[in-house]
Design an enzyme around this catalytic site. Sequence first.
Site, PDB file in Angstrom:
ATOM      1  N   GLU A  29      33.792  49.948  39.701  1.00  0.00           N
ATOM      2  CA  GLU A  29      34.712  50.124  40.831  1.00  0.00           C
ATOM      3  C   GLU A  29      34.707  51.582  41.301  1.00  0.00           C
ATOM      4  OE1 GLU A  29      38.570  48.469  39.892  1.00  0.00           O
ATOM      5  OE2 GLU A  29      37.683  46.796  38.817  1.00  0.00           O
ATOM      6  N   THR A  59      39.000  39.244  45.048  1.00  0.00           N
ATOM      7  CA  THR A  59      39.756  38.893  46.251  1.00  0.00           C
ATOM      8  C   THR A  59      41.261  38.895  45.968  1.00  0.00           C
ATOM      9  OG1 THR A  59      39.220  36.593  45.677  1.00  0.00           O
ATOM     10  CG2 THR A  59      37.911  37.633  47.400  1.00  0.00           C
ATOM     11  N   TYR A  60      41.743  40.033  45.515  1.00  0.00           N
ATOM     12  CA  TYR A  60      43.163  40.269  45.265  1.00  0.00           C
ATOM     13  C   TYR A  60      43.364  41.781  45.338  1.00  0.00           C
ATOM     14  CZ  TYR A  60      40.791  40.152  40.673  1.00  0.00           C
ATOM     15  OH  TYR A  60      39.891  40.295  39.648  1.00  0.00           O
ATOM     16  N   ASP A  61      44.601  42.217  45.247  1.00  0.00           N
ATOM     17  CA  ASP A  61      44.923  43.655  45.337  1.00  0.00           C
ATOM     18  C   ASP A  61      44.589  44.262  46.700  1.00  0.00           C
ATOM     19  OD1 ASP A  61      45.776  43.572  42.733  1.00  0.00           O
ATOM     20  OD2 ASP A  61      43.973  44.456  41.888  1.00  0.00           O
ATOM     21  N   TRP A 104      42.258  37.130  37.046  1.00  0.00           N
ATOM     22  CA  TRP A 104      42.831  38.219  36.263  1.00  0.00           C
ATOM     23  C   TRP A 104      44.299  37.900  36.054  1.00  0.00           C
ATOM     24  CZ3 TRP A 104      40.910  42.376  33.749  1.00  0.00           C
ATOM     25  CH2 TRP A 104      41.863  43.250  33.213  1.00  0.00           C
ATOM     26  N   ASP A 122      38.928  43.119   3.186  1.00  0.00           N
ATOM     27  CA  ASP A 122      37.502  43.436   3.062  1.00  0.00           C
ATOM     28  C   ASP A 122      36.632  42.596   3.995  1.00  0.00           C
ATOM     29  OD1 ASP A 122      38.054  41.068   1.787  1.00  0.00           O
ATOM     30  OD2 ASP A 122      36.773  41.465   0.044  1.00  0.00           O
TER      31      ASP A 122
END
Length: 541
Positions: A315, A382-384, A521, A245
Amino acid sequence: MKRSFRRALWVGAVVALTAATAPMASAFGAGSVTTTFTKVQDWGTGHETRVTITNGSDATVATWRIEFDLPSGTSISSSWDADVTRSGNHYVAVKKSWAGGLAPGASFSWGYNGAGAYRAPLNCTINGAPCGGGTPPPTTAPPTTTPPTTAPPTTPPPTTPPPTTTPPDPNGKKVVGYFAQWGVYARNYHVKNIHTSGSASKLTHILYAFGNTTGGRCTIGDSYADYEKAYTAADSVDGVADTWDQPLRGSFNQLRKLKKMYPHIKVIWSFGGWTWSGGFTQAAQNPAAFADSCYRLVEDPRWADVFDGIDVDWEYPNACGLTCDSSGPNAFKNVVSALRARFGSGNLVTAAITADGSNGGKIDATDYAGAATHLNWIMPMTYDYFGAFNAQGPTAPHSPLTSYPGIPQQGFWSDAAIQKLKSKGIPANKLLLGIGFYGRGWTGVTQTAPGGTATGPAPGTYEQGIEDYKVLKNSCPATGTIAGTAYAKCGSNWWSYDTPATIGGKMTYAKNQGLGGAFFWELSGDTGNGELIGAIKGGLG
């Protein structure tokens, strides 16, 4: 930049709470190297301690070794940024391999969580000398583990001024990490892990990813994970089970408990991400209505105390991500302006944005500089940059700091994005550098150096072509570095990822550029003792 459901940033200042110092230091040439133990938090059944080594000598200290005893009733349960061993109540802490030398005048901090209430350590030495400064004892002195005939007081004498509380530094470097809501399923990563890994003491902000954007409104992403899931005592931050509850459960309630334990942490609710950015196009048609819906959701009375603001992870505005947007170059600025107006100056409003530094690329498609005036900070992802979404390669590090001969795409490196954003007038201290706690990889690779061909994505635990750092550090240890990041070839698989050493280099870059800090991330990709976040915190300190 194809990482599903990703990216969000948190900012804040680490709060040093009640300070209590134990005498500690050692001499290396003129001057002393000292060590202080500071009680950061004490919740009765446990505590958090920060240990700071300060080089007051005139020479660089290449390594250090701290030995101390803990009084009966307290013990170390977890530690970070130092290698700690125990024998009874005696502890030895030595420098991590990734930590560099300590220059004259510099300081380095590591920390631990302890069982029991905080009590100041006893008999402390650093490299054999007293932790409070001075020279090592003569060879006839008893070992440091033997208590003197008259035990020294464990509290300062009356003439010693009481410890002071240090307020958070509003200009301090931000360490912002994403918590992915779906991590509570297959990954079995919960808010409690932020505490047990030692990561909570290093974070200034947590980005909760993600809320959805549908119908021109902010909406719940996953109600079960967010506020319905019942936590057992074993999985709960404070060891208290949820009841049937209870008004609020799920990760939201766990974050509330975490903030109570670590009052310095701010939590920001991030909306959008790779999968849920499509709704921003409709939101841009009526920014005020969108902002009002977001405010009402974030400030819902059930969890208003959990969140300290909102993050926009669109994005990509006026460009293509999972879907394409043609709202125009002012759409993003209009949306964040409306959010700032609705949320006011007392809440954080932040954004994760493209890191495409190419000429005429995604940064040039939107007025990010105009939007920056409404944002507390901006997080270029600043990745991928590269990955097995190009299945045949060429192999390339997904998060290069700089360019290098043979890079597949001009402008696809971190410094290119930072310089482009700064050239548009965005203050450096409003920019955070992005770090991936994962690697991207290909299979069917015969060439060790970057630039090789491939046949497809390398196998990954949860997704092909992607693997957590905590797995890669053991399954495919880094063997080379290029452009400020690391890579390795294991069999026919080729991976690139950041390590504590390469993160240290990136943090030096962030400081030299005057950036506001770093974000990453995401939390579950780190090791169980927070190896990567430790490198971020240590590198920015």
